[in-house]
Design an enzyme around this catalytic site. Sequence first.
Site, PDB file in Angstrom:
ATOM      1  CG  ASP A 187      -0.354  -0.070   2.527  1.00  0.00           C
ATOM      2  OD1 ASP A 187       0.895  -0.090   2.607  1.00  0.00           O
ATOM      3  OD2 ASP A 187      -1.089  -0.103   3.541  1.00  0.00           O
ATOM      4  CB  SER A 188       4.556   1.716   0.243  1.00  0.00           C
ATOM      5  OG  SER A 188       4.864   0.584  -0.548  1.00  0.00           O
TER       6      SER A 188
ATOM      7  CE  LYS B 204       2.717  -5.790   4.222  1.00  0.00           C
ATOM      8  NZ  LYS B 204       2.178  -4.699   5.059  1.00  0.00           N
TER       9      LYS B 204
ATOM     10  CD  GLU C 210       7.223  -0.263   8.515  1.00  0.00           C
ATOM     11  OE1 GLU C 210       6.350  -0.992   7.997  1.00  0.00           O
ATOM     12  OE2 GLU C 210       7.430   0.919   8.153  1.00  0.00           O
TER      13      GLU C 210
HETATM   14  O1  KIV Z   1       3.487  -1.169   1.772  1.00  0.00           O
HETATM   15  C1  KIV Z   1       4.648  -1.540   1.887  1.00  0.00           C
HETATM   16  O2  KIV Z   1       5.498  -1.266   1.044  1.00  0.00           O
HETATM   17  C2  KIV Z   1       4.982  -2.319   3.086  1.00  0.00           C
HETATM   18  C3  KIV Z   1       6.375  -2.785   3.271  1.00  0.00           C
HETATM   19  C4  KIV Z   1       7.390  -1.772   3.211  1.00  0.00           C
HETATM   20  C5  KIV Z   1       6.545  -3.721   4.392  1.00  0.00           C
HETATM   21  O3  KIV Z   1       4.123  -2.599   3.858  1.00  0.00           O
END
Ligand code: KIV
Length: 260
Positions: free
Chosen positions: A43-44, A111, A177
Amino acid sequence: MMQTKIKKIFKKKGKDPIVCLTAYSSNIAKILDKYCDIILVGDSVSMVLYGMKTTKEITIDTLILHARAVKKTCKKSLVVFDMPYNTYKNKTQAYKNVKKVINLTKCDAVKLEGGKRIANIVKYLVKKNIPVMGHIGLLPQTSRSFKVKGKNYIQQKEIYEDAVALSKSGAFSIVIECVIESLAKKITTNISAPTIGIGASKFCDGQILVTDDIIGMTNFMPRFVKQYSKIRSIIEKSVKNYCNDVKNKRFPAPKHAYRF
Ligand code: KIV
């Protein structure tokens, strides 16, 4: 029944470091698939590609489009879909959304962020044969502060209990994290699920970073990121050269033109 790819990840615990990175597009996924055990459609993407302020803003439908592009490109890696904020508030909602995600993207796993609070949801999904990756420590979707976690006893206890609860619920791996090294080490040695660290030391069973950070596409450079290239300066140079060529009529050259 546990998928072969998931079994392979599990078998690496304590032996062979698990390599993970993020991908949001087919071009990047094609490169990553040669080297990574796990590719996360994170979701980043909200902040990295869409310039949003938080990860909370990305919708499930937008992330589905990215995940489809990534998954259809990958032949080898396990592709994980990062469930967006507010899409897994309870078992029923989580299952409905996860089913939609799996049907539309064919991703191998999902996730979810959270520990004890979501353990019952993780257990429920695992029972329904959905492989789940957990995410504890700093939780970008809900954390109030974005500082390193585990500096005091209360936080250490909470995060440790989160890890145990997720592992017992059947999560096939857990992202940790931004937590202090000693806590990540304690968790990794005491739970059966493989741990994947991001800012959580070398004592995790694997590592994950945001691809755009390691290639220097973003400006995000916290202590835990290692930058392997400066892709922005390569792009800028190319754009500058193209502009000069157009302005000075060096592009298109005869070889770029179509003639009878
Ligand atoms: O959304 C993401 O990129 C993440 C990772 C960096 C663990 O959750």
